[in-house]
Structures are given as C-alpha cells and as structure tokens.
Design a protein around this motif. Structure first.
Motif, short mmCIF file in Angstrom:
data_model
loop_
_atom_site.label_atom_id
_atom_site.label_comp_id
_atom_site.label_asym_id
_atom_site.label_seq_id
_atom_site.Cartn_x
_atom_site.Cartn_y
_atom_site.Cartn_z
N ALA A 1 39.06 39.62 19.49
CA ALA A 1 37.99 38.60 19.99
C ALA A 1 37.58 39.22 21.27
CB ALA A 1 38.47 37.12 20.03
N GLN A 2 36.07 39.06 21.31
CA GLN A 2 35.65 39.49 22.66
C GLN A 2 36.10 38.63 23.86
OE1 GLN A 2 32.17 38.58 20.92
NE2 GLN A 2 32.26 40.18 19.52
N SER A 3 36.52 39.10 24.84
CA SER A 3 36.75 38.43 26.06
C SER A 3 36.19 39.26 27.49
CB SER A 3 38.14 38.05 26.35
OG SER A 3 38.84 39.21 26.21
N VAL A 4 36.21 38.26 28.26
CA VAL A 4 35.88 38.83 29.80
C VAL A 4 36.88 38.45 30.74
CG1 VAL A 4 34.23 39.16 31.75
CG2 VAL A 4 33.37 39.33 29.16
N THR A 5 37.44 39.28 31.71
CA THR A 5 38.37 38.67 32.71
C THR A 5 37.77 39.53 34.04
OG1 THR A 5 40.26 39.46 31.00
CG2 THR A 5 40.59 39.09 33.60
N GLN A 6 37.98 38.44 34.98
CA GLN A 6 37.36 38.48 36.34
C GLN A 6 38.86 38.10 37.08
OE1 GLN A 6 33.48 36.50 35.71
NE2 GLN A 6 33.40 37.49 37.72
N PRO A 7 39.51 39.40 37.37
CA PRO A 7 40.90 39.04 38.00
C PRO A 7 40.97 38.27 39.30
CG PRO A 7 40.43 41.61 37.48
CD PRO A 7 39.23 40.93 37.30
N ASP A 8 39.75 38.33 40.12
CA ASP A 8 39.81 37.81 41.53
C ASP A 8 39.09 36.46 41.36
OD1 ASP A 8 39.03 41.12 42.38
OD2 ASP A 8 40.95 40.04 42.75
N ILE A 9 39.80 35.49 41.55
CA ILE A 9 39.27 34.04 41.68
C ILE A 9 38.28 33.69 42.93
CG2 ILE A 9 39.58 31.71 41.79
CD1 ILE A 9 42.06 32.08 40.12
N HIS A 10 38.83 34.36 43.99
CA HIS A 10 37.97 34.14 45.43
C HIS A 10 38.23 35.25 46.17
CE1 HIS A 10 37.54 31.43 49.15
NE2 HIS A 10 36.48 32.29 48.80
N ILE A 11 37.23 35.90 46.85
CA ILE A 11 37.10 36.90 47.50
C ILE A 11 36.45 36.68 48.93
CG2 ILE A 11 36.21 39.41 48.00
CD1 ILE A 11 37.19 40.00 45.19
N THR A 12 37.05 37.07 50.22
CA THR A 12 36.53 36.91 51.46
C THR A 12 35.97 38.18 51.89
OG1 THR A 12 37.37 34.80 51.83
CG2 THR A 12 36.39 36.04 53.66
N VAL A 13 34.65 38.45 52.19
CA VAL A 13 34.28 39.75 52.83
C VAL A 13 33.51 39.47 54.21
CG1 VAL A 13 32.77 41.64 52.60
CG2 VAL A 13 34.14 40.91 50.63
N SER A 14 33.87 40.37 55.05
CA SER A 14 33.08 40.48 56.39
C SER A 14 31.72 40.67 56.28
CB SER A 14 33.73 41.05 57.61
OG SER A 14 35.06 40.60 57.74
N GLU A 15 30.71 40.14 56.88
CA GLU A 15 29.32 40.39 56.78
C GLU A 15 29.18 41.98 57.29
OE1 GLU A 15 26.68 37.97 58.90
OE2 GLU A 15 24.89 38.53 57.75
N GLY A 16 28.50 42.73 56.45
CA GLY A 16 28.33 44.18 56.80
C GLY A 16 29.33 44.89 56.11
N ALA A 17 30.33 44.54 55.55
CA ALA A 17 31.42 45.39 54.77
C ALA A 17 31.00 45.43 53.28
CB ALA A 17 32.66 44.55 54.91
#
Lengths: 113, 113
Positions: A1-17
């Motif tokens: 069956a087709q499926s999609v996985t996004q392993p990261d639930i939450h990511i925090t990045v600094s502005e400009g990074a």
C-alpha cells in the motif's frame, strides 16, 4: 500500500539557518510527490511538486526538494529560514489513480531568533 | 482567479445531529476532493468527485457522504454526528487528472459536543 513517512514530528531551527525536512514514501511506480505547508487555522498551500524529469524541483518561498528514487525520499530544503516559515509541513503522494492524496503525519517547524 | 472557498468556516453541532458542508472549487476545476484532519489521525482522504461522479472513496463509515453539482460545487454531509467527527474538513479542487495538483480551501472547523 502507498504510504508517506515524515520521521520528524517537530524541528526547531534558528532564523537564518538552513532547513531540511525529511520525507520517505512507499509506492510501486513513479510517484507524484508534493509538499504542502499549513499555517495555524489555515488550509494547505502547495509549496512544490514532482511529477517527472529533473529530480531537483524549485517551489515557492525559496523552497526546493530533491527526489531520490534509490532512497525513496523527497526531502524539502531551504537555505535560510525566516521566522514566517514557522508552520506545519506535509509531504504527500498521489494514489495510483491520481484522485487522492496520501499524506504524511506532518512536521512542525519552529523558528527561534 | 478566486481560490477554493468553503462554507461555513466554523460549526458547532450536537451529537446525533447531521451537518452539511459546502465547497466551491476554482473556476474551471471539475474535481473536488474532501479530507478530514484531526490531531490523532492526521489528514485522511474522504472522497473525490469529478463531473458529478464519485471516483474514489476513503475508508470512512457510510455516515459520511457527498455529492457534486453540475457547476462543480460540492457538498459533504455527515449524519448522526459523533464526538470523534470533530475535525477540520478540507476541500481541494483540481483539473482532475493525475498531472494536476490539488488546491485546498481554508477548511471548515466542525466541533461536535
């Protein structure tokens, strides 16, 4: 069956990074892939899509994504994140008939100053 | 071009009642798809209509139904509402073939008490 996985639930990045959001799919044939973004209380906005051809696709708001068949991945990237990019990001694939999108669970992006 | 519009934007209903949501697609688009978004299950496909015919249906109970009119506007109906039907209901329109992406409306937030 087709499926999609996004392993990261939450990511925090600094502005400009720089930013990379991961997406893996399971699909037998050539996939039709999408990235959508959703701001709080809003609908989904299409960032970019891959149907065929060049595996590096450019989208709106400075985003790009690279399709890698060998890794079954379609990761989203942005070289420099702005505070306004804070939102939830969804990777999706069309079903075989092209009538329904199958979504990943989403990745919430927070941007710190 | 005007985008996808959905009415109403917010609804509060009581368990056991029924509800009808409306979606007007982008002009020229003949396909309308409906999705349910909840924190637990994420984005799930309900059904898709093309030229007044249902082409695809997701895995939802028969209480969920829809229809499409000759002007491509679509409605979805949920009968005998349950608490678990509380969700954001998103409508998307497209030209209806696999080479064309789906554009989403802002959604209808349904709360069942």
């Amino acid at each position: 069956a087709q499926s999609v996985t996004q392993p990261d639930i939450h990511i925090t990045v600094s502005e400009g990074a720089s930013l990379e959001l991961r997406c893996n799919y399971s699909y037998g044939a050539t996939p039709y892939l999408f990235w959508y973004v959703q701001s709080p209380g809003q609908g989904l906005q299409l960032l970019l899509k891959y149907f065929s051809g060049d595996t590096l696709v450019q989208g709106i708001k400075g985003f790009e994504a690279e399709f890698k068949r060998s890794q079954s991945s379609f990761n989203l990237r942005k070289p420099s994140v702005h505070w306004s990019d804070a939102a939830e990001y969804f990777c999706a694939v069309f079903n075989q008939a092209g009538t329904a999108l199958i979504f990943g669970k989403g990745t919430t992006l927070s941007v710190s100053s | 071009k005007a985008g996808v519009t959905q009415t109403p934007r917010y609804l509060i209903k009581t368990r056991g009642q029924q509800v009808t949501l409306s979606c007007s697609p982008i002009s020229g688009h003949r396909s309308v798809s409906w999705y349910q978004q909840t924190p637990g299950q994420g984005l799930q496909f309900l059904f898709e209509y093309f030229s007044e015919t249902q082409r695809n249906k997701g895995n939802f109970p028969g209480r969920f139904s829809g229809r499409q009119f000759s002007n491509s506007r679509s409605e979805m109906n949920v009968s005998t509402l349950e608490l678990g039907d509380s969700a954001l209901y998103l409508c998307a329109s497209s030209l209806g073939q696999k080479d064309y992406e789906q554009y989403f409306g802002p959604g209808t937030r349904l709360t069942v008490t």
